[in-house]
Write a protein that holds these residues in place. Structure first.
Motif, PDB file in Angstrom:
ATOM      1  N   UNK A  50       0.834  -1.205   0.000  1.00  0.00           N
ATOM      2  CA  UNK A  50       0.000   0.000   0.000  1.00  0.00           C
ATOM      3  C   UNK A  50       0.872   1.259   0.000  1.00  0.00           C
ATOM      4  N   UNK A  51       1.847   1.321   0.904  1.00  0.00           N
ATOM      5  CA  UNK A  51       2.703   2.504   0.998  1.00  0.00           C
ATOM      6  C   UNK A  51       3.513   2.705  -0.275  1.00  0.00           C
ATOM      7  N   UNK A  52       3.981   1.631  -0.872  1.00  0.00           N
ATOM      8  CA  UNK A  52       4.739   1.751  -2.129  1.00  0.00           C
ATOM      9  C   UNK A  52       3.854   2.295  -3.249  1.00  0.00           C
ATOM     10  N   UNK A  53       2.595   1.871  -3.275  1.00  0.00           N
ATOM     11  CA  UNK A  53       1.672   2.404  -4.284  1.00  0.00           C
ATOM     12  C   UNK A  53       1.298   3.861  -3.988  1.00  0.00           C
ATOM     13  N   UNK A  54       1.245   4.222  -2.718  1.00  0.00           N
ATOM     14  CA  UNK A  54       1.013   5.629  -2.368  1.00  0.00           C
ATOM     15  C   UNK A  54       2.192   6.475  -2.856  1.00  0.00           C
ATOM     16  N   UNK A  55       3.405   5.956  -2.718  1.00  0.00           N
ATOM     17  CA  UNK A  55       4.582   6.677  -3.231  1.00  0.00           C
ATOM     18  C   UNK A  55       4.455   6.870  -4.737  1.00  0.00           C
ATOM     19  N   UNK A  56       3.992   5.847  -5.459  1.00  0.00           N
ATOM     20  CA  UNK A  56       3.775   5.997  -6.902  1.00  0.00           C
ATOM     21  C   UNK A  56       2.757   7.099  -7.188  1.00  0.00           C
ATOM     22  N   UNK A  57       1.706   7.155  -6.405  1.00  0.00           N
ATOM     23  CA  UNK A  57       0.686   8.204  -6.579  1.00  0.00           C
ATOM     24  C   UNK A  57       1.300   9.569  -6.288  1.00  0.00           C
ATOM     25  N   UNK A  58       2.104   9.660  -5.247  1.00  0.00           N
ATOM     26  CA  UNK A  58       2.783  10.908  -4.914  1.00  0.00           C
ATOM     27  C   UNK A  58       3.670  11.351  -6.076  1.00  0.00           C
ATOM     28  N   UNK A  59       4.363  10.402  -6.668  1.00  0.00           N
ATOM     29  CA  UNK A  59       5.245  10.744  -7.789  1.00  0.00           C
ATOM     30  C   UNK A  59       4.460  11.242  -8.998  1.00  0.00           C
ATOM     31  N   UNK A  60       3.215  10.808  -9.164  1.00  0.00           N
ATOM     32  CA  UNK A  60       2.379  11.368 -10.235  1.00  0.00           C
ATOM     33  C   UNK A  60       2.225  12.872 -10.021  1.00  0.00           C
ATOM     34  N   UNK A  61       2.003  13.283  -8.771  1.00  0.00           N
ATOM     35  CA  UNK A  61       1.888  14.713  -8.460  1.00  0.00           C
ATOM     36  C   UNK A  61       3.212  15.433  -8.711  1.00  0.00           C
ATOM     37  N   UNK A 123      12.968   7.435  -6.809  1.00  0.00           N
ATOM     38  CA  UNK A 123      12.116   8.610  -7.035  1.00  0.00           C
ATOM     39  C   UNK A 123      12.952   9.885  -7.062  1.00  0.00           C
ATOM     40  N   UNK A 124      13.851  10.036  -6.092  1.00  0.00           N
ATOM     41  CA  UNK A 124      14.714  11.210  -6.069  1.00  0.00           C
ATOM     42  C   UNK A 124      15.593  11.260  -7.319  1.00  0.00           C
ATOM     43  N   UNK A 125      16.079  10.109  -7.754  1.00  0.00           N
ATOM     44  CA  UNK A 125      16.919  10.062  -8.960  1.00  0.00           C
ATOM     45  C   UNK A 125      16.152  10.516 -10.192  1.00  0.00           C
ATOM     46  N   UNK A 126      14.883  10.174 -10.265  1.00  0.00           N
ATOM     47  CA  UNK A 126      14.065  10.600 -11.405  1.00  0.00           C
ATOM     48  C   UNK A 126      13.874  12.118 -11.388  1.00  0.00           C
ATOM     49  N   UNK A 127      13.645  12.682 -10.210  1.00  0.00           N
ATOM     50  CA  UNK A 127      13.501  14.139 -10.101  1.00  0.00           C
ATOM     51  C   UNK A 127      14.804  14.815 -10.523  1.00  0.00           C
ATOM     52  N   UNK A 128      15.939  14.336 -10.006  1.00  0.00           N
ATOM     53  CA  UNK A 128      17.205  14.980 -10.360  1.00  0.00           C
ATOM     54  C   UNK A 128      17.542  14.780 -11.836  1.00  0.00           C
ATOM     55  N   UNK A 129      17.140  13.661 -12.411  1.00  0.00           N
ATOM     56  CA  UNK A 129      17.374  13.454 -13.844  1.00  0.00           C
ATOM     57  C   UNK A 129      16.655  14.526 -14.646  1.00  0.00           C
TER      58      UNK A 129
END
Length: 190
Positions: A50-61, A123-129
């Motif tokens: 559940x928490x991992x999927x919430x992180x995916x949802x957060x990354x959509x934002x 997730x952080x790596x994707x943002x910095x990329x």
């Protein structure tokens, strides 16, 4: 469409940010959404899933914020990069200065869960990329030194931001965020 799974994920966004992983009970999420326990386990294998999927949802934002800011070709690249963080700051204000969910979960779980440490770092790596692409554009336009490494600069920018987000959460005040942005962007464009 407001499916049961979407309601659970949306509640999870707010509740994980507010309470963290360890203090968040599945029962509280079920009560918040009016969802029977069996429905939760229909969509999620476990609290971790559940928490991992919430992180995916957060990354959509996060990606929407990156798209809006970095995609605004009317602004110079450094202004576009700064705009992403200003959008994030405004979201933090709406949330009561609880900061970045990734940063909070990373601090809470990275030392005890390899799964979360790897997920959050990814997730952080994707943002910095994505930021590095914008900073490379700034370098090519002469707004950054020709010998700078945009990826390193993007990592430093995110690292500084996450520290400022923690201080902002502690103080319930945007000043650390604003001070960090002013310092970073005046230093790199000097």
């Amino acid at each position: 469409m407001n499916t049961t799974k979407e309601r659970l994920l949306e509640a999870g966004l707010a509740m994980l940010l507010r309470y963290g992983y360890n203090a968040l009970g599945i029962q509280a999420v079920l009560q918040e959404t009016g969802t029977p326990k069996g429905s939760f386990y229909h969509y999620f294998r476990s609290k971790e899933d559940f928490a991992l999927q919430v992180i995916d949802r957060y990354m959509e934002e996060v990606h929407r914020g990156l798209d809006v800011s970095l995609g605004d070709e009317t602004l110079p690249p450094l202004d576009r990069a700064r705009r992403f963080f200003e959008i994030s700051r405004d979201k933090y204000r709406q949330d009561g200065y609880l900061g970045c969910m990734l940063g909070g979960l990373g601090q809470e779980l990275s030392g005890v869960s390899k799964v979360f440490a790897e997920k959050i770092e990814s997730c952080f790596s994707e943002v910095t990329r994505r930021l590095a692409v914008c900073l490379e554009e700034a370098r090519l336009q002469g707004d950054l030194p020709a010998d700078c490494d945009p990826r390193e600069m993007a990592n430093l920018l995110l690292d500084c931001w996450e520290g400022a987000a923690l201080r902002s959460r502690l103080r319930k005040d945007p000043a650390p965020l604003d001070t960090m942005l002013d310092f970073y962007f005046s230093a790199v464009s000097a």
